[in-house]
Write a protein that holds these residues in place. Structure first.
Motif, PDB file in Angstrom:
ATOM      1  N   ASP A  99     -13.419 -22.133  86.814  1.00  0.00           N
ATOM      2  CA  ASP A  99     -12.110 -22.482  86.261  1.00  0.00           C
ATOM      3  C   ASP A  99     -12.159 -23.857  85.603  1.00  0.00           C
ATOM      4  OD1 ASP A  99     -10.982 -20.124  87.136  1.00  0.00           O
ATOM      5  OD2 ASP A  99     -10.123 -20.995  88.963  1.00  0.00           O
ATOM      6  N   TYR A 100     -11.839 -23.885  84.320  1.00  0.00           N
ATOM      7  CA  TYR A 100     -11.718 -25.142  83.576  1.00  0.00           C
ATOM      8  C   TYR A 100     -10.255 -25.372  83.254  1.00  0.00           C
ATOM      9  CZ  TYR A 100     -16.754 -25.686  82.832  1.00  0.00           C
ATOM     10  OH  TYR A 100     -18.096 -25.881  83.013  1.00  0.00           O
ATOM     11  N   ARG A 101      -9.826 -26.642  83.345  1.00  0.00           N
ATOM     12  CA  ARG A 101      -8.449 -27.017  83.041  1.00  0.00           C
ATOM     13  C   ARG A 101      -8.436 -27.921  81.819  1.00  0.00           C
ATOM     14  NH1 ARG A 101      -9.546 -27.857  88.120  1.00  0.00           N
ATOM     15  NH2 ARG A 101      -9.471 -30.130  87.923  1.00  0.00           N
ATOM     16  N   GLU A 102      -7.472 -27.705  80.954  1.00  0.00           N
ATOM     17  CA  GLU A 102      -7.407 -28.467  79.703  1.00  0.00           C
ATOM     18  C   GLU A 102      -7.052 -29.926  79.967  1.00  0.00           C
ATOM     19  OE1 GLU A 102      -5.493 -28.124  75.201  1.00  0.00           O
ATOM     20  OE2 GLU A 102      -4.612 -26.986  76.862  1.00  0.00           O
ATOM     21  N   VAL A 103      -7.849 -30.830  79.436  1.00  0.00           N
ATOM     22  CA  VAL A 103      -7.593 -32.265  79.582  1.00  0.00           C
ATOM     23  C   VAL A 103      -6.308 -32.628  78.844  1.00  0.00           C
ATOM     24  CG1 VAL A 103      -8.433 -34.569  78.938  1.00  0.00           C
ATOM     25  CG2 VAL A 103     -10.016 -32.878  79.907  1.00  0.00           C
ATOM     26  N   ASP A 104      -5.481 -33.421  79.501  1.00  0.00           N
ATOM     27  CA  ASP A 104      -4.192 -33.803  78.927  1.00  0.00           C
ATOM     28  C   ASP A 104      -4.122 -35.326  78.835  1.00  0.00           C
ATOM     29  OD1 ASP A 104      -1.596 -33.765  77.982  1.00  0.00           O
ATOM     30  OD2 ASP A 104      -0.691 -33.498  79.971  1.00  0.00           O
ATOM     31  N   VAL A 105      -4.832 -35.881  77.858  1.00  0.00           N
ATOM     32  CA  VAL A 105      -4.883 -37.328  77.650  1.00  0.00           C
ATOM     33  C   VAL A 105      -4.737 -37.612  76.162  1.00  0.00           C
ATOM     34  CG1 VAL A 105      -6.263 -39.419  77.843  1.00  0.00           C
ATOM     35  CG2 VAL A 105      -6.358 -37.697  79.649  1.00  0.00           C
ATOM     36  N   PRO A 106      -3.711 -38.358  75.747  1.00  0.00           N
ATOM     37  CA  PRO A 106      -3.575 -38.704  74.324  1.00  0.00           C
ATOM     38  C   PRO A 106      -4.822 -39.416  73.827  1.00  0.00           C
ATOM     39  CG  PRO A 106      -1.574 -39.265  75.531  1.00  0.00           C
ATOM     40  CD  PRO A 106      -2.610 -38.911  76.568  1.00  0.00           C
ATOM     41  N   GLY A 107      -5.374 -38.948  72.717  1.00  0.00           N
ATOM     42  CA  GLY A 107      -6.534 -39.603  72.136  1.00  0.00           C
ATOM     43  C   GLY A 107      -7.867 -39.058  72.595  1.00  0.00           C
ATOM     44  N   ILE A 108      -7.878 -38.310  73.702  1.00  0.00           N
ATOM     45  CA  ILE A 108      -9.113 -37.676  74.179  1.00  0.00           C
ATOM     46  C   ILE A 108      -8.841 -36.181  74.303  1.00  0.00           C
ATOM     47  CG2 ILE A 108     -10.930 -37.651  75.921  1.00  0.00           C
ATOM     48  CD1 ILE A 108     -10.321 -40.449  76.644  1.00  0.00           C
ATOM     49  N   GLN A 109      -8.922 -35.508  73.185  1.00  0.00           N
ATOM     50  CA  GLN A 109      -8.584 -34.090  73.145  1.00  0.00           C
ATOM     51  C   GLN A 109      -9.779 -33.205  72.829  1.00  0.00           C
ATOM     52  OE1 GLN A 109      -5.501 -34.442  70.155  1.00  0.00           O
ATOM     53  NE2 GLN A 109      -3.907 -34.726  71.726  1.00  0.00           N
ATOM     54  N   LYS A 110     -10.863 -33.815  72.357  1.00  0.00           N
ATOM     55  CA  LYS A 110     -12.073 -33.079  72.034  1.00  0.00           C
ATOM     56  C   LYS A 110     -13.274 -33.786  72.660  1.00  0.00           C
ATOM     57  CE  LYS A 110     -10.235 -31.551  67.546  1.00  0.00           C
ATOM     58  NZ  LYS A 110     -10.161 -30.117  67.904  1.00  0.00           N
ATOM     59  N   LEU A 114     -14.126 -38.002  73.649  1.00  0.00           N
ATOM     60  CA  LEU A 114     -14.652 -38.529  74.908  1.00  0.00           C
ATOM     61  C   LEU A 114     -15.961 -39.259  74.662  1.00  0.00           C
ATOM     62  CD1 LEU A 114     -14.573 -38.821  77.959  1.00  0.00           C
ATOM     63  CD2 LEU A 114     -15.579 -36.530  78.150  1.00  0.00           C
ATOM     64  N   ARG A 115     -16.837 -38.684  73.858  1.00  0.00           N
ATOM     65  CA  ARG A 115     -18.118 -39.322  73.547  1.00  0.00           C
ATOM     66  C   ARG A 115     -17.896 -40.676  72.853  1.00  0.00           C
ATOM     67  NH1 ARG A 115     -20.421 -35.344  71.633  1.00  0.00           N
ATOM     68  NH2 ARG A 115     -22.131 -34.993  73.117  1.00  0.00           N
ATOM     69  N   THR A 116     -16.973 -40.730  71.918  1.00  0.00           N
ATOM     70  CA  THR A 116     -16.697 -41.974  71.196  1.00  0.00           C
ATOM     71  C   THR A 116     -16.210 -43.063  72.144  1.00  0.00           C
ATOM     72  OG1 THR A 116     -16.181 -40.804  69.149  1.00  0.00           O
ATOM     73  CG2 THR A 116     -15.311 -43.037  69.375  1.00  0.00           C
ATOM     74  N   TYR A 117     -15.317 -42.698  73.065  1.00  0.00           N
ATOM     75  CA  TYR A 117     -14.823 -43.689  74.012  1.00  0.00           C
ATOM     76  C   TYR A 117     -15.948 -44.181  74.920  1.00  0.00           C
ATOM     77  CZ  TYR A 117     -12.139 -46.147  77.485  1.00  0.00           C
ATOM     78  OH  TYR A 117     -11.667 -47.126  78.313  1.00  0.00           O
ATOM     79  N   LEU A 118     -16.760 -43.267  75.423  1.00  0.00           N
ATOM     80  CA  LEU A 118     -17.865 -43.660  76.285  1.00  0.00           C
ATOM     81  C   LEU A 118     -18.850 -44.566  75.547  1.00  0.00           C
ATOM     82  CD1 LEU A 118     -18.574 -40.261  78.089  1.00  0.00           C
ATOM     83  CD2 LEU A 118     -17.363 -42.249  79.017  1.00  0.00           C
ATOM     84  N   THR A 127     -24.448 -42.522  77.765  1.00  0.00           N
ATOM     85  CA  THR A 127     -23.317 -41.653  77.420  1.00  0.00           C
ATOM     86  C   THR A 127     -23.713 -40.191  77.524  1.00  0.00           C
ATOM     87  OG1 THR A 127     -22.248 -43.265  75.976  1.00  0.00           O
ATOM     88  CG2 THR A 127     -21.792 -40.946  75.532  1.00  0.00           C
ATOM     89  N   GLU A 128     -24.861 -39.832  76.968  1.00  0.00           N
ATOM     90  CA  GLU A 128     -25.301 -38.436  77.011  1.00  0.00           C
ATOM     91  C   GLU A 128     -25.631 -37.999  78.432  1.00  0.00           C
ATOM     92  OE1 GLU A 128     -24.861 -36.454  74.472  1.00  0.00           O
ATOM     93  OE2 GLU A 128     -24.113 -38.243  73.431  1.00  0.00           O
ATOM     94  N   GLN A 129     -26.122 -38.914  79.260  1.00  0.00           N
ATOM     95  CA  GLN A 129     -26.367 -38.578  80.660  1.00  0.00           C
ATOM     96  C   GLN A 129     -25.059 -38.234  81.368  1.00  0.00           C
ATOM     97  OE1 GLN A 129     -28.511 -41.810  82.512  1.00  0.00           O
ATOM     98  NE2 GLN A 129     -30.321 -41.552  81.205  1.00  0.00           N
ATOM     99  N   LEU A 130     -24.015 -39.007  81.095  1.00  0.00           N
ATOM    100  CA  LEU A 130     -22.719 -38.728  81.700  1.00  0.00           C
ATOM    101  C   LEU A 130     -22.184 -37.382  81.234  1.00  0.00           C
ATOM    102  CD1 LEU A 130     -21.047 -42.252  81.467  1.00  0.00           C
ATOM    103  CD2 LEU A 130     -21.664 -41.046  83.565  1.00  0.00           C
ATOM    104  N   LEU A 131     -22.264 -37.136  79.938  1.00  0.00           N
ATOM    105  CA  LEU A 131     -21.738 -35.882  79.393  1.00  0.00           C
ATOM    106  C   LEU A 131     -22.522 -34.674  79.877  1.00  0.00           C
ATOM    107  CD1 LEU A 131     -20.940 -36.964  75.719  1.00  0.00           C
ATOM    108  CD2 LEU A 131     -19.330 -36.635  77.608  1.00  0.00           C
ATOM    109  N   ALA A 132     -23.747 -34.884  80.327  1.00  0.00           N
ATOM    110  CA  ALA A 132     -24.570 -33.784  80.838  1.00  0.00           C
ATOM    111  C   ALA A 132     -24.301 -33.495  82.314  1.00  0.00           C
ATOM    112  CB  ALA A 132     -26.046 -34.109  80.634  1.00  0.00           C
ATOM    113  N   THR A 133     -23.388 -34.246  82.926  1.00  0.00           N
ATOM    114  CA  THR A 133     -23.072 -34.034  84.338  1.00  0.00           C
ATOM    115  C   THR A 133     -22.681 -32.577  84.586  1.00  0.00           C
ATOM    116  OG1 THR A 133     -22.289 -36.315  84.574  1.00  0.00           O
ATOM    117  CG2 THR A 133     -21.554 -34.729  86.236  1.00  0.00           C
TER     118      THR A 133
END
Length: 216
Positions: A99-110, A114-118, A127-133
């Motif tokens: 089950d995945y839930r849609e992220v509800d944060v203004p500015g982080i929708q894709k 998220l990658r840009t902020y990190l 950054t890529e290590q975190l995203l690979a979690t």
């Protein structure tokens, strides 16, 4: 990490974690002002402007306040992958039985948001290590153009007490953020310490952490 040396000229910042009984005798710890992940994420549009805030034409000396602010934001962002995931709308999509839930944060929708902020806080590799979690079942993934998360979060480690931070300038393009954490016994007494040193360096035109983890 190697044993750290603490230069006397450097700033020491004491943060109270809120764990009962963790205060060392004779020391006074200021109240910690923790920033909830939701509030930090909601400020993404203002605080993560790479062009205005993080990207520099050349390296410059940073203030202790700037580095501590970067550490606190990095701590929150790292927590999205280990402690408290990004807030979600409750809308569920099931992928491969998860089950995945849609992220509800203004500015982080894709995912790219998220990658840009990190990347405003961490090196590209980190950054890529975190995203690979999550590996084959990623913690965050983009589904039909929207960012989703599958984590439920966890509580902070109750065996950790007061935290001490020192900023150490290595040279014109690198610092370390040196963290010492009290380790608590069952009764809240300090039993020892745990030490970490996180490199903060000028890489590819921006100041970023090249190594980082939650100490809680």
């Amino acid at each position: 990490m190697g044993r750290m040396k603490w230069p006397a000229m450097l700033l020491t910042v004491l943060l109270l974690t809120g764990c009962s009984g963790g205060e060392s005798p004779g020391s006074e710890m200021p109240e910690e002002k923790a920033v909830p992940a939701a509030d930090m994420a909601a400020g993404y549009g203002q605080e993560a402007d790479l062009e205005a805030a993080q990207v520099e034409s050349s390296a410059r000396a940073l203030t202790e306040e700037e580095i501590l602010d970067a550490y606190q934001r990095a701590e929150v962002a790292c927590g999205w992958f280990d402690l408290q995931p990004l807030p979600d709308s409750g809308e569920i999509v099931q992928i491969d039985g998860v089950d995945y839930r849609e992220v509800d944060v203004p500015g982080i929708q894709k995912m790219e948001d998220l990658r840009t902020y990190l990347r405003s806080l961490f090196s590209g590799e980190l950054t890529e290590q975190l995203l690979a979690t999550g590996g084959s079942c990623p913690l965050y993934r983009e589904i039909d153009g929207s960012l989703y998360v599958c984590a439920s979060g966890r509580s902070r480690n109750s065996g950790k007490g007061n935290m001490q931070i020192q900023i150490n300038r290595i040279d014109e393009t690198s610092y370390t953020v040196d963290v010492t954490m009290d380790l608590l016994g069952a009764g809240g007494e300090t039993m020892g310490v745990e030490c970490w040193s996180f490199p903060y360096a000028y890489v590819d035109g921006r100041w970023v952490f090249t190594d980082f983890r939650l100490v809680w």
